[in-house]
Write a protein that holds these residues in place. Structure first.
Motif, PDB file in Angstrom:
ATOM      1  N   ARG A  27      45.661  42.288  44.979  1.00 32.81           N
ATOM      2  CA  ARG A  27      44.291  42.469  44.496  1.00 32.81           C
ATOM      3  C   ARG A  27      43.825  43.934  44.525  1.00 32.81           C
ATOM      4  NH1 ARG A  27      40.366  39.341  42.853  1.00 32.81           N
ATOM      5  NH2 ARG A  27      41.594  37.471  43.321  1.00 32.81           N
ATOM      6  N   PRO A  28      44.212  44.767  45.514  1.00 36.76           N
ATOM      7  CA  PRO A  28      43.799  46.176  45.474  1.00 36.76           C
ATOM      8  C   PRO A  28      44.233  46.910  44.209  1.00 36.76           C
ATOM      9  CG  PRO A  28      44.609  45.624  47.656  1.00 36.76           C
ATOM     10  CD  PRO A  28      44.905  44.447  46.785  1.00 36.76           C
ATOM     11  N   LEU A  29      45.183  46.342  43.467  1.00 36.84           N
ATOM     12  CA  LEU A  29      45.656  46.983  42.246  1.00 36.84           C
ATOM     13  C   LEU A  29      44.908  46.523  40.997  1.00 36.84           C
ATOM     14  CD1 LEU A  29      49.534  46.917  42.785  1.00 36.84           C
ATOM     15  CD2 LEU A  29      47.976  48.844  43.097  1.00 36.84           C
ATOM     16  N   HIS A  30      44.287  45.360  41.050  1.00 33.98           N
ATOM     17  CA  HIS A  30      43.653  44.852  39.828  1.00 33.98           C
ATOM     18  C   HIS A  30      42.175  44.538  39.997  1.00 33.98           C
ATOM     19  CE1 HIS A  30      43.858  40.638  41.311  1.00 33.98           C
ATOM     20  NE2 HIS A  30      45.036  40.970  41.789  1.00 33.98           N
ATOM     21  N   GLY A  31      41.625  44.791  41.169  1.00 34.75           N
ATOM     22  CA  GLY A  31      40.195  44.557  41.353  1.00 34.75           C
ATOM     23  C   GLY A  31      39.331  45.446  40.480  1.00 34.75           C
ATOM     24  N   TRP A  32      39.822  46.630  40.134  1.00 32.81           N
ATOM     25  CA  TRP A  32      39.016  47.593  39.376  1.00 32.81           C
ATOM     26  C   TRP A  32      38.711  47.132  37.953  1.00 32.81           C
ATOM     27  CZ3 TRP A  32      40.830  49.699  34.845  1.00 32.81           C
ATOM     28  CH2 TRP A  32      42.220  49.564  34.604  1.00 32.81           C
ATOM     29  N   VAL A  33      39.541  46.237  37.380  1.00 28.98           N
ATOM     30  CA  VAL A  33      39.305  45.818  35.993  1.00 28.98           C
ATOM     31  C   VAL A  33      38.037  44.974  35.868  1.00 28.98           C
ATOM     32  CG1 VAL A  33      41.748  45.909  35.395  1.00 28.98           C
ATOM     33  CG2 VAL A  33      40.766  43.770  36.227  1.00 28.98           C
ATOM     34  N   GLU A  34      37.518  44.478  36.989  1.00 28.82           N
ATOM     35  CA  GLU A  34      36.278  43.702  36.975  1.00 28.82           C
ATOM     36  C   GLU A  34      35.051  44.574  37.229  1.00 28.82           C
ATOM     37  OE1 GLU A  34      36.431  40.674  36.111  1.00 28.82           O
ATOM     38  OE2 GLU A  34      38.567  40.235  36.379  1.00 28.82           O
ATOM     39  N   GLU A  35      35.248  45.883  37.378  1.00 28.12           N
ATOM     40  CA  GLU A  35      34.154  46.768  37.777  1.00 28.12           C
ATOM     41  C   GLU A  35      33.480  47.492  36.614  1.00 28.12           C
ATOM     42  OE1 GLU A  35      35.765  49.472  40.591  1.00 28.12           O
ATOM     43  OE2 GLU A  35      36.365  47.927  42.020  1.00 28.12           O
ATOM     44  N   ASP A  36      33.802  47.136  35.390  1.00 30.06           N
ATOM     45  CA  ASP A  36      33.209  47.800  34.217  1.00 30.06           C
ATOM     46  C   ASP A  36      33.452  49.308  34.260  1.00 30.06           C
ATOM     47  OD1 ASP A  36      31.903  48.058  31.826  1.00 30.06           O
ATOM     48  OD2 ASP A  36      29.899  48.157  32.719  1.00 30.06           O
ATOM     49  N   PRO A  37      34.731  49.741  34.104  1.00 25.43           N
ATOM     50  CA  PRO A  37      35.049  51.176  34.153  1.00 25.43           C
ATOM     51  C   PRO A  37      34.309  51.953  33.070  1.00 25.43           C
ATOM     52  CG  PRO A  37      37.039  49.822  34.214  1.00 25.43           C
ATOM     53  CD  PRO A  37      35.912  48.912  33.861  1.00 25.43           C
ATOM     54  N   ASP A  38      34.010  53.223  33.354  1.00 23.07           N
ATOM     55  CA  ASP A  38      33.288  54.036  32.379  1.00 23.07           C
ATOM     56  C   ASP A  38      34.220  54.548  31.286  1.00 23.07           C
ATOM     57  OD1 ASP A  38      34.578  56.467  33.242  1.00 23.07           O
ATOM     58  OD2 ASP A  38      33.213  56.505  34.944  1.00 23.07           O
ATOM     59  N   GLU A  39      33.625  55.212  30.291  1.00 19.79           N
ATOM     60  CA  GLU A  39      34.364  55.661  29.111  1.00 19.79           C
ATOM     61  C   GLU A  39      35.464  56.660  29.467  1.00 19.79           C
ATOM     62  OE1 GLU A  39      33.488  58.062  24.912  1.00 19.79           O
ATOM     63  OE2 GLU A  39      31.843  57.464  26.253  1.00 19.79           O
ATOM     64  N   TYR A  40      35.156  57.602  30.356  1.00 21.68           N
ATOM     65  CA  TYR A  40      36.143  58.625  30.711  1.00 21.68           C
ATOM     66  C   TYR A  40      37.335  58.000  31.444  1.00 21.68           C
ATOM     67  CZ  TYR A  40      32.397  61.845  29.512  1.00 21.68           C
ATOM     68  OH  TYR A  40      31.418  62.523  28.837  1.00 21.68           O
ATOM     69  N   GLN A  41      37.040  57.062  32.300  1.00 16.37           N
ATOM     70  CA  GLN A  41      38.109  56.406  33.045  1.00 16.37           C
ATOM     71  C   GLN A  41      39.015  55.600  32.111  1.00 16.37           C
ATOM     72  OE1 GLN A  41      37.192  53.318  36.140  1.00 16.37           O
ATOM     73  NE2 GLN A  41      37.712  54.987  37.535  1.00 16.37           N
ATOM     74  N   LEU A  42      38.401  54.931  31.143  1.00 13.08           N
ATOM     75  CA  LEU A  42      39.187  54.127  30.210  1.00 13.08           C
ATOM     76  C   LEU A  42      40.068  55.003  29.313  1.00 13.08           C
ATOM     77  CD1 LEU A  42      36.685  51.338  29.120  1.00 13.08           C
ATOM     78  CD2 LEU A  42      38.603  51.182  30.710  1.00 13.08           C
ATOM     79  N   LYS A  43      39.572  56.174  28.937  1.00 11.39           N
ATOM     80  CA  LYS A  43      40.414  57.082  28.151  1.00 11.39           C
ATOM     81  C   LYS A  43      41.603  57.565  28.967  1.00 11.39           C
ATOM     82  CE  LYS A  43      36.926  58.774  24.901  1.00 11.39           C
ATOM     83  NZ  LYS A  43      36.162  59.948  24.402  1.00 11.39           N
TER      84      LYS A  43
END
Length: 332
Positions: free
Chosen positions: A125-141
């Motif tokens: 879970r520490p590897l995939h919990g972030w996908v539920e956090e609504d990452p910002d535009e810069y992070q997604l790029k």
């Protein structure tokens, strides 16, 4: 006296070039080689460990050059998610995705794996919990740059193999985890992963047919990303033994390293009898293994309950739909 006809020579050269073009036109066109990531059946890398390290170095460069931030779990979890893909031809499609499309894709990948191995995906879970956090535009790029780099550098050459023997030739996540962390952070944690050549040598010395037989267990109290498990599994395969016939117990004090080990256990196909957990071996009072097995059983039971509920709801909807059609037919 010899006189040169300059215009005559030009005409002659033009005629020669015209004939050459006609001759070339009759030849079959040369096929342009596909990009490396488009070739489904490629030769396996001659040095898998070096290949894995090269992928890690370039992914790290892509993450920081696109200002991805200091979160280690995001690029690490992205690559971990890609290791579940077994079809290399999906690489072309991955390169067409927009940044906003990546979190739903990764959620789906991790969700499918949770249905198959909920015990290990919960540990990861520490590897995939972030996908539920609504990452910002810069992070997604930056995530997009990481995916493009990994694909172009040949990640699927190592991980998108049907045969687990080839998928187990290298640990992609170990150099990525250690490379993403700052040197002072690694020193504070005392995190120094065993080099693959050393773990391979240890496995070669310790594992032989006179000492190993199905039903035995493998235990690593400082598992890291699972490098020792990989070496043992490969040695077992070399001896004609199946890792599925063995039990695997491993833990580490670092949650991210433990999460990587859980992902690698799936990638390397260690089998159904795997228990990995995060914990301090030096503080273990002898109950850690029993507790880990109990948690593992609870997670699997929860998955079974979810599946049973989903099947029940599906059958109920079908029954209600059939009843509606019957009532409509009666009314008519």
């Amino acid at each position: 006296m010899v006189q040169f006809d300059l215009f005559g020579e030009v005409e002659q050269k033009l005629e020669e070039r015209a004939k050459q073009r006609e001759a070339e036109a009759t030849k079959p066109p040369k096929s342009r080689p596909a990009p490396a990531w488009r070739r489904k059946h490629r030769a396996f890398p001659s040095d898998p460990q070096r290949h894995a390290s090269d992928i890690a170095e370039n992914v790290i460069g892509a993450w920081f050059s696109h200002y991805g931030g200091n979160r280690v779990d995001v690029p690490l979890g992205t690559i971990a998610g890609l290791t579940f893909i077994r079809e290399p031809l999906i690489a072309d499609w991955l390169l067409t995705l927009e940044p906003a499309q990546l979190p739903p894709l990764l959620r789906e990948i991790w969700g499918v794996q949770w249905m198959i191995r909920p015990d290990l995906i919960e540990v990861a879970r520490p590897l995939h919990g972030w996908v539920e956090e609504d990452p910002d535009e810069y992070q997604l790029k930056a995530v997009q740059a990481v995916i493009h780099t990994a694909v172009r550098k040949g990640l699927f050459d190592l991980t998108a193999r049907e045969d687990p023997y080839y998928r187990s030739q290298a640990d992609v996540l170990s150099p990525l985890l250690t490379g993403l962390r700052h040197k002072s952070d690694k020193k504070w944690r005392g995190e120094y992963h065993t080099p693959a050549c050393v773990s391979d040598l240890m496995a070669h010395i310790l594992i032989d047919t006179n000492r190993c037989e199905p039903g035995m267990s493998v235990r690593d109290p400082a598992i890291g990303s699972g490098g020792m498990f990989r070496s043992v599994a490969q040695q077992l395969r070399e001896l004609g033994l199946d890792p599925h016939d063995f039990s695997w117990f491993g833990n580490d004090i670092d949650p991210l390293a433990t999460a990587c080990a859980a992902v690698n256990a799936i990638l390397w196909d260690l089998g159904p009898k795997v228990a990995i957990w995060c914990g301090d071996s030096l503080a273990d009072d002898g109950t850690a293994v029993d507790q880990a097995l109990a948690e593992r059983a609870a997670v699997i039971q929860h998955r079974n309950t979810v599946v049973e509920q989903a099947l029940f709801e599906h059958k109920t909807r079908r029954l209600l739909h059939a009843l509606d059609q019957l009532l409509e037919g009666t009314a008519a």
